[in-house]
Design a protein around this motif. Structure first.
Motif, PDB file in Angstrom:
ATOM      1  N   UNK A 263       6.954  -4.905   7.183  1.00 55.23           N
ATOM      2  CA  UNK A 263       6.090  -4.157   6.995  1.00 55.23           C
ATOM      3  C   UNK A 263       5.278  -4.183   5.773  1.00 55.23           C
ATOM      4  N   UNK A 264       3.891  -3.739   5.940  1.00 54.30           N
ATOM      5  CA  UNK A 264       2.952  -3.103   5.556  1.00 54.30           C
ATOM      6  C   UNK A 264       3.412  -2.161   4.492  1.00 54.30           C
ATOM      7  N   UNK A 265       3.742  -2.430   3.408  1.00 51.10           N
ATOM      8  CA  UNK A 265       4.094  -1.338   2.250  1.00 51.10           C
ATOM      9  C   UNK A 265       2.295  -1.006   1.858  1.00 51.10           C
ATOM     10  N   UNK A 266       2.105   0.296   2.827  1.00 51.44           N
ATOM     11  CA  UNK A 266       0.617   0.848   1.730  1.00 51.44           C
ATOM     12  C   UNK A 266       0.928   0.850   0.127  1.00 51.44           C
ATOM     13  N   UNK A 267       1.543   1.353  -0.744  1.00 49.26           N
ATOM     14  CA  UNK A 267       1.108   1.507  -2.173  1.00 49.26           C
ATOM     15  C   UNK A 267       1.384   0.213  -2.486  1.00 49.26           C
TER      16      UNK A 267
ATOM     17  N   UNK B 186       2.626 -10.750   0.162  1.00 49.45           N
ATOM     18  CA  UNK B 186       2.605  -9.846  -1.384  1.00 49.45           C
ATOM     19  C   UNK B 186       2.825  -8.268  -0.210  1.00 49.45           C
ATOM     20  N   UNK B 187       2.330  -8.270   0.224  1.00 49.11           N
ATOM     21  CA  UNK B 187       1.990  -6.910   0.976  1.00 49.11           C
ATOM     22  C   UNK B 187       3.218  -6.466   1.644  1.00 49.11           C
ATOM     23  N   UNK B 188       4.593  -6.974   1.374  1.00 54.08           N
ATOM     24  CA  UNK B 188       5.284  -6.478   2.854  1.00 54.08           C
ATOM     25  C   UNK B 188       6.235  -5.920   2.273  1.00 54.08           C
TER      26      UNK B 188
END
Ligand code: ADP
Length: 203
Positions: A63-67, A56-58
């Motif tokens: 790619x990793x979505x920092x928000x 769920x953080x992708x």
């Protein structure tokens, strides 16, 4: 080679102080930037963070979505601990490499690790002993930090929440070898950094 950990609560003026240390001749490493790099595609902690926090953080590209990472861990100590258990060792491994290179190069006398997170974890403390051995804390009262952060684009609630999620002034101060008060003008801050620099490098 002297390695200094430079920290401060958000809005206290840590980055401004780091820039001044750089002008004086320090080699400044932006540890927060390394924190972003290790999560980027191909970064040291990319896979481990996805494993720890879940897909769920992708973003749509995978790619990793920092928000999304920030939202996932905010106000959830167990999730934050899971993230840091993999991201902090990755950041420290990168720091280990960079400090080794600088030591081998023999040119940097003082390295300043510009790091928002210092008092909260073992970030910047390296098994090799190459991590920071001195701590410089930049401090300013919340009443001074708030308008700075609002000017930087945060709402008052966001700014207060960010401050509350960090270590307290007392926790940082307990670790400090040098405290720089930044409740005056930028010129006064520069002068205070200059004084600490003199104490670090000697006459
Ligand atoms: P930090 O890295 O601790 O979050 P910054 O160095 O980015 O803080 O400073 C936060 C904001 O306040 C920046 O916009 C910076 O230019 C401003 N600032 C820093 N020190 C002062 C000061 N003494 N007077 C006025 N503005 C300042």
């Amino acid at each position: 080679m002297l390695v200094v950990g430079l920290t401060g609560g958000i809005g206290a003026g840590k980055s401004t102080a780091a820039a001044r240390f750089g002008e004086l001749g320090a080699h400044v490493i932006d540890v927060d930037a390394i924190g972003r790099e290790v999560l980027a595609p191909g970064g040291r902690a990319e896979q481990a963070v996805v494993d720890a926090l879940g897909p769920e953080v992708l973003d749509e590209q995978g790619h990793i979505d920092r928000a999304k990472v920030a939202a996932e861990v905010f106000g959830r100590p167990d999730r934050l601990a899971a993230l840091e258990a993999v991201s902090h060792p990755a950041i420290n491994a990168e720091l280990e490499l960079r400090l080794q290179e600088l030591a081998d190069g023999g040119e940097a006398q003082v390295v300043v690790l510009d790091m928002a997170v210092l008092a909260e974890s073992r970030l910047g403390q390296l098994d090799s002993g190459r991590g920071y051995t001195q701590v410089v804390v930049v401090e300013a009262p919340e009443a001074v930090r708030l308008p700075r952060l609002i000017q930087r684009g945060l709402t008052e609630d966001q700014a207060r929440a960010r401050m509350a999620s960090q270590a307290t002034d007392a926790q940082r101060r307990a670790l400090a070898d040098h405290v720089i008060a930044n409740d005056g003008s930028p010129t006064e801050l520069a002068a205070a950094v200059d004084r600490v620099w003199q104490q670090l490098v000697g006459p």
